[in-house]
Design a protein around this motif. Structure first.
Motif, PDB file in Angstrom:
ATOM      1  N   PHE A 127      48.819  43.840  40.699  1.00 47.20           N
ATOM      2  CA  PHE A 127      49.407  43.590  42.028  1.00 47.20           C
ATOM      3  C   PHE A 127      50.003  42.180  42.018  1.00 47.20           C
ATOM      4  N   PRO A 128      51.276  42.023  42.444  1.00 42.52           N
ATOM      5  CA  PRO A 128      51.963  40.762  42.174  1.00 42.52           C
ATOM      6  C   PRO A 128      51.571  39.575  43.041  1.00 42.52           C
ATOM      7  N   TRP A 129      50.830  39.804  44.094  1.00 38.70           N
ATOM      8  CA  TRP A 129      50.567  38.717  45.038  1.00 38.70           C
ATOM      9  C   TRP A 129      49.082  38.383  45.155  1.00 38.70           C
ATOM     10  N   PRO A 130      48.765  37.106  45.361  1.00 30.37           N
ATOM     11  CA  PRO A 130      47.384  36.723  45.698  1.00 30.37           C
ATOM     12  C   PRO A 130      47.055  37.178  47.125  1.00 30.37           C
ATOM     13  N   ILE A 131      45.774  37.411  47.371  1.00 34.38           N
ATOM     14  CA  ILE A 131      45.297  37.817  48.697  1.00 34.38           C
ATOM     15  C   ILE A 131      44.163  36.876  49.103  1.00 34.38           C
TER      16      ILE A 131
ATOM     17  N   CYS B  80      37.124  47.290  42.614  1.00 35.07           N
ATOM     18  CA  CYS B  80      38.589  47.223  42.647  1.00 35.07           C
ATOM     19  C   CYS B  80      39.181  46.802  41.308  1.00 35.07           C
ATOM     20  N   ALA B  81      40.451  47.206  41.091  1.00 34.63           N
ATOM     21  CA  ALA B  81      41.168  46.793  39.878  1.00 34.63           C
ATOM     22  C   ALA B  81      41.578  45.323  39.957  1.00 34.63           C
ATOM     23  N   VAL B  82      41.872  44.844  41.163  1.00 35.10           N
ATOM     24  CA  VAL B  82      42.205  43.426  41.318  1.00 35.10           C
ATOM     25  C   VAL B  82      40.940  42.591  41.096  1.00 35.10           C
ATOM     26  N   THR B  83      41.120  41.312  40.771  1.00 34.80           N
ATOM     27  CA  THR B  83      39.997  40.400  40.543  1.00 34.80           C
ATOM     28  C   THR B  83      39.596  39.770  41.873  1.00 34.80           C
ATOM     29  N   VAL B  84      38.315  39.886  42.243  1.00 34.64           N
ATOM     30  CA  VAL B  84      37.855  39.351  43.531  1.00 34.64           C
ATOM     31  C   VAL B  84      36.840  38.242  43.289  1.00 34.64           C
ATOM     32  N   VAL B  85      37.078  37.079  43.901  1.00 40.46           N
ATOM     33  CA  VAL B  85      36.183  35.922  43.721  1.00 40.46           C
ATOM     34  C   VAL B  85      35.852  35.302  45.072  1.00 40.46           C
ATOM     35  N   GLU B  86      34.665  34.707  45.137  1.00 42.76           N
ATOM     36  CA  GLU B  86      34.296  33.903  46.299  1.00 42.76           C
ATOM     37  C   GLU B  86      34.795  32.484  46.059  1.00 42.76           C
ATOM     38  N   VAL B  87      35.369  31.873  47.085  1.00 43.45           N
ATOM     39  CA  VAL B  87      35.910  30.517  46.946  1.00 43.45           C
ATOM     40  C   VAL B  87      34.837  29.492  47.295  1.00 43.45           C
ATOM     41  N   THR B  88      34.319  28.834  46.258  1.00 43.50           N
ATOM     42  CA  THR B  88      33.302  27.798  46.461  1.00 43.50           C
ATOM     43  C   THR B  88      33.817  26.423  46.028  1.00 43.50           C
ATOM     44  N   ARG B  89      34.978  26.393  45.374  1.00 44.15           N
ATOM     45  CA  ARG B  89      35.585  25.139  44.902  1.00 44.15           C
ATOM     46  C   ARG B  89      37.098  25.346  44.915  1.00 44.15           C
ATOM     47  N   PRO B  90      37.904  24.299  44.763  1.00 41.88           N
ATOM     48  CA  PRO B  90      39.359  24.499  44.744  1.00 41.88           C
ATOM     49  C   PRO B  90      39.772  25.420  43.592  1.00 41.88           C
ATOM     50  N   MET B  91      40.578  26.419  43.883  1.00 44.29           N
ATOM     51  CA  MET B  91      41.005  27.397  42.883  1.00 44.29           C
ATOM     52  C   MET B  91      42.497  27.616  42.995  1.00 44.29           C
TER      53      MET B  91
ATOM     54  N   ILE C  24      45.866  29.669  43.111  1.00 43.97           N
ATOM     55  CA  ILE C  24      46.144  30.954  43.757  1.00 43.97           C
ATOM     56  C   ILE C  24      46.978  31.795  42.786  1.00 43.97           C
ATOM     57  N   LEU C  25      46.364  32.850  42.240  1.00 42.38           N
ATOM     58  CA  LEU C  25      46.987  33.641  41.178  1.00 42.38           C
ATOM     59  C   LEU C  25      47.304  35.063  41.628  1.00 42.38           C
ATOM     60  N   PRO C  26      48.368  35.674  41.068  1.00 43.65           N
ATOM     61  CA  PRO C  26      48.673  37.073  41.371  1.00 43.65           C
ATOM     62  C   PRO C  26      47.512  37.984  40.972  1.00 43.65           C
TER      63      PRO C  26
ATOM     64  N   GLY D 173      50.474  23.184  41.965  1.00 43.10           N
ATOM     65  CA  GLY D 173      50.767  24.313  42.847  1.00 43.10           C
ATOM     66  C   GLY D 173      49.721  24.458  43.933  1.00 43.10           C
ATOM     67  N   PRO D 174      49.863  25.522  44.747  1.00 42.48           N
ATOM     68  CA  PRO D 174      48.920  25.711  45.852  1.00 42.48           C
ATOM     69  C   PRO D 174      47.526  26.105  45.363  1.00 42.48           C
ATOM     70  N   VAL D 175      46.526  25.616  46.048  1.00 46.30           N
ATOM     71  CA  VAL D 175      45.139  25.998  45.772  1.00 46.30           C
ATOM     72  C   VAL D 175      44.505  26.461  47.076  1.00 46.30           C
ATOM     73  N   VAL D 176      43.428  27.216  46.918  1.00 47.69           N
ATOM     74  CA  VAL D 176      42.627  27.603  48.077  1.00 47.69           C
ATOM     75  C   VAL D 176      41.258  26.968  47.870  1.00 47.69           C
ATOM     76  N   MET D 177      40.654  26.486  48.945  1.00 50.05           N
ATOM     77  CA  MET D 177      39.364  25.810  48.809  1.00 50.05           C
ATOM     78  C   MET D 177      38.509  26.011  50.042  1.00 50.05           C
ATOM     79  N   ALA D 178      37.207  25.867  49.839  1.00 52.67           N
ATOM     80  CA  ALA D 178      36.259  25.918  50.954  1.00 52.67           C
ATOM     81  C   ALA D 178      36.141  24.511  51.522  1.00 52.67           C
ATOM     82  N   THR D 179      35.993  24.440  52.820  1.00 52.44           N
ATOM     83  CA  THR D 179      35.873  23.147  53.473  1.00 52.44           C
ATOM     84  C   THR D 179      34.890  23.299  54.634  1.00 52.44           C
ATOM     85  N   PRO D 180      34.152  22.225  54.991  1.00 56.08           N
ATOM     86  CA  PRO D 180      33.206  22.372  56.097  1.00 56.08           C
ATOM     87  C   PRO D 180      33.908  22.878  57.365  1.00 56.08           C
TER      88      PRO D 180
END
Length: 192
Positions: free
Chosen positions: A30-34, A56-67, A69-71, A91-98
């Motif tokens: 799947f070409p887009w990150p979710i 699922c076929a897509v890779t699913v992760v919990e965000v506990t640190r800056p990661m 954003i991958l397709p 590039g863009p990252v997703v991260m957990a924050t208080p």
């Protein structure tokens, strides 16, 4: 370009089965990150991500640190915190924050969408609002649509609680209203 799109999903009550139906039809390539803000306590989001990753076929992760954003990757915000999009030189990252007290539910859909709009722009975003009580995500996804992004609201007939998607529809922010089991098909059609 369509290659750069990012899908931002909000859900609350009834969210885990809705996420099963959203994510299980998607292929590994799947070409887009979710990015998923599912209201939950911290002890639940890790097991949810691991279960979805097995299912699922897509890779699913919990965000506990800056990661990065991958397709083909799904990022579940850590419970009792908020998930935000930030820009790094690579590039863009997703991260957990208080979590912030001005947002009532966590991980906050509104805060996630606000940071995605700020760093990525509406034309790169597809907002998906699924089952959940309250209105988290409705205002920001309405703004996302007005600014040129695309939005999908889960239809009332499949939502366990038609609070969040219902508020998006009432605000005129839903471009598409569809049963939960048809959302993946809509994303795949847009992605092809």
């Amino acid at each position: 370009a369509a290659a750069d799109m990012i899908v931002v999903v909000g859900c609350s009550t009834g969210g885990p089965p809705a996420l099963d139906l959203l994510l299980s039809p998607l292929p590994a390539d799947f070409p887009w990150p979710i990015l998923v803000a599912q209201h939950m306590p911290a002890s639940f989001t890790g097991p949810l991500a691991r279960r979805l990753d097995r299912l699922c076929a897509v890779t699913v992760v919990e965000v506990t640190r800056p990661m990065a954003i991958l397709p083909g990757h799904v990022y579940i915000g850590k419970g009792d915190a908020d998930m935000i999009v930030s820009l790094r030189p690579e590039g863009p990252v997703v991260m957990a924050t208080p979590s912030l007290p001005e947002f009532r539910w966590h991980p906050s859909v509104d805060r996630l969408v606000t940071t995605a709009l700020q760093h990525l722009g509406a034309e790169r975003l597809i907002g998906v609002l699924m089952t959940g009580m309250g209105n988290d995500g409705a205002v920001t996804m309405t703004r996302l649509r007005k600014e040129g992004g695309r939005t999908i609201a889960e239809a009332e007939e499949t939502a366990i609680v038609w609070g969040m998607p219902g508020e998006l529809v009432k605000a005129g922010g839903a471009q598409v209203v569809t049963p939960v089991d048809a959302i993946a098909d809509r994303l795949l059609a847009w992605a092809s």
